[in-house]
Design a protein around this motif. Sequence first.
Motif, PDB file in Angstrom:
ATOM      1  N   ASP A   1       9.930  25.125  -6.331  1.00 45.68           N
ATOM      2  CA  ASP A   1      10.380  25.073  -5.051  1.00 45.68           C
ATOM      3  C   ASP A   1       9.331  24.200  -4.256  1.00 45.68           C
ATOM      4  O   ASP A   1       8.381  24.719  -4.056  1.00 45.68           O
TER       5      ASP A   1
ATOM      6  N   GLU B   1      -3.254  16.073   1.058  1.00 44.09           N
ATOM      7  CA  GLU B   1      -2.346  15.916   2.397  1.00 44.09           C
ATOM      8  C   GLU B   1      -2.903  15.161   3.636  1.00 44.09           C
ATOM      9  O   GLU B   1      -2.159  14.313   4.220  1.00 44.09           O
TER      10      GLU B   1
ATOM     11  N   ASP C   1       1.517  19.106  11.565  1.00 46.91           N
ATOM     12  CA  ASP C   1       0.278  18.661  10.693  1.00 46.91           C
ATOM     13  C   ASP C   1      -0.641  17.546  10.778  1.00 46.91           C
ATOM     14  O   ASP C   1      -1.705  17.383  10.334  1.00 46.91           O
TER      15      ASP C   1
ATOM     16  N   GLN D   1      12.127  18.439   6.920  1.00 43.62           N
ATOM     17  CA  GLN D   1      12.078  19.364   5.580  1.00 43.62           C
ATOM     18  C   GLN D   1      12.250  18.375   4.444  1.00 43.62           C
ATOM     19  O   GLN D   1      13.150  17.692   4.279  1.00 43.62           O
TER      20      GLN D   1
ATOM     21  N   ASP E   1      13.050  18.573   0.656  1.00 44.29           N
ATOM     22  CA  ASP E   1      13.931  19.549  -0.073  1.00 44.29           C
ATOM     23  C   ASP E   1      14.522  18.724  -1.340  1.00 44.29           C
ATOM     24  O   ASP E   1      15.566  18.318  -0.947  1.00 44.29           O
TER      25      ASP E   1
ATOM     26  N   SER F   1      10.078  22.506  -1.546  1.00 45.81           N
ATOM     27  CA  SER F   1      10.696  22.581  -0.306  1.00 45.81           C
ATOM     28  C   SER F   1       9.228  22.774   0.632  1.00 45.81           C
ATOM     29  O   SER F   1       8.422  23.694   0.671  1.00 45.81           O
ATOM     30  N   HIS F   2       9.345  22.139   1.902  1.00 50.83           N
ATOM     31  CA  HIS F   2       8.291  22.001   2.720  1.00 50.83           C
ATOM     32  C   HIS F   2       8.689  21.597   4.009  1.00 50.83           C
ATOM     33  O   HIS F   2       9.200  20.396   3.892  1.00 50.83           O
TER      34      HIS F   2
ATOM     35  N   THR G   1       0.571  14.165  -3.173  1.00 54.35           N
ATOM     36  CA  THR G   1       1.599  15.286  -3.177  1.00 54.35           C
ATOM     37  C   THR G   1       2.824  15.186  -3.859  1.00 54.35           C
ATOM     38  O   THR G   1       3.025  13.866  -4.043  1.00 54.35           O
TER      39      THR G   1
ATOM     40  N   TYR H   1       7.527  19.535   7.243  1.00 52.76           N
ATOM     41  CA  TYR H   1       6.339  18.808   7.761  1.00 52.76           C
ATOM     42  C   TYR H   1       6.487  18.675   9.127  1.00 52.76           C
ATOM     43  O   TYR H   1       7.874  18.436   9.511  1.00 52.76           O
TER      44      TYR H   1
END
Length: 185
Positions: A144, A45, A25, A166, A168, A146-147, A112, A149
């Motif tokens: 949800d 972001e 990213d 992650q 989460d 969760s992402h 975010t 990066y």
Amino acid sequence: MQFDPYAEAKEQGIGVAAERLPLGDAMLLCDQKTIIVDDRANIRERVAWITLGLVRMGLGRDGFRPDKIGVRRLNLACIGIAARKLIDFGDLVRAVRADTDPLAIADALDVTPAAVYARVAGLSSDKRLLAGELLDTIAWDAHDLSHLYSYVIYDETGEKRLIRWQFDPSIQHDTVPDLTAFALQ
């Protein structure tokens, strides 16, 4: 006044660019004093990545070496510091009083959801006491969130490292958010 990572980067002589990145990213080029964010990232972001990059580069200059304190501790520290720069405690409390939905809180703070979580997770016991049970009302399980990066960092020695984590919030082990929700991989 909200933290402006673009102004901070300019003041520190750090270049910021948005380009299509094949991996990650964001990319930190420490020896070139440059932060590159993926041009597909939205403005929130980008702000988060630039802030994280500024913190990471600043810690590197201040003698915090991953080989000394560990990559995991260094990156969790960077996440916590970046969240504190982006979100004022008073603004956080006001946003949580207005809404318990983490997406609405993030919208109100113009950050975010991961930044909101990191800010709450990194609160000192004094500030947590000041906020009382208010922060426990945030409905982290409403979405949800969760992402995965990732960013690529080229440190001062030219070594390339891919940092992935992650986010989460469902992996927390008690009612108090903590930075274990950022599981570094």
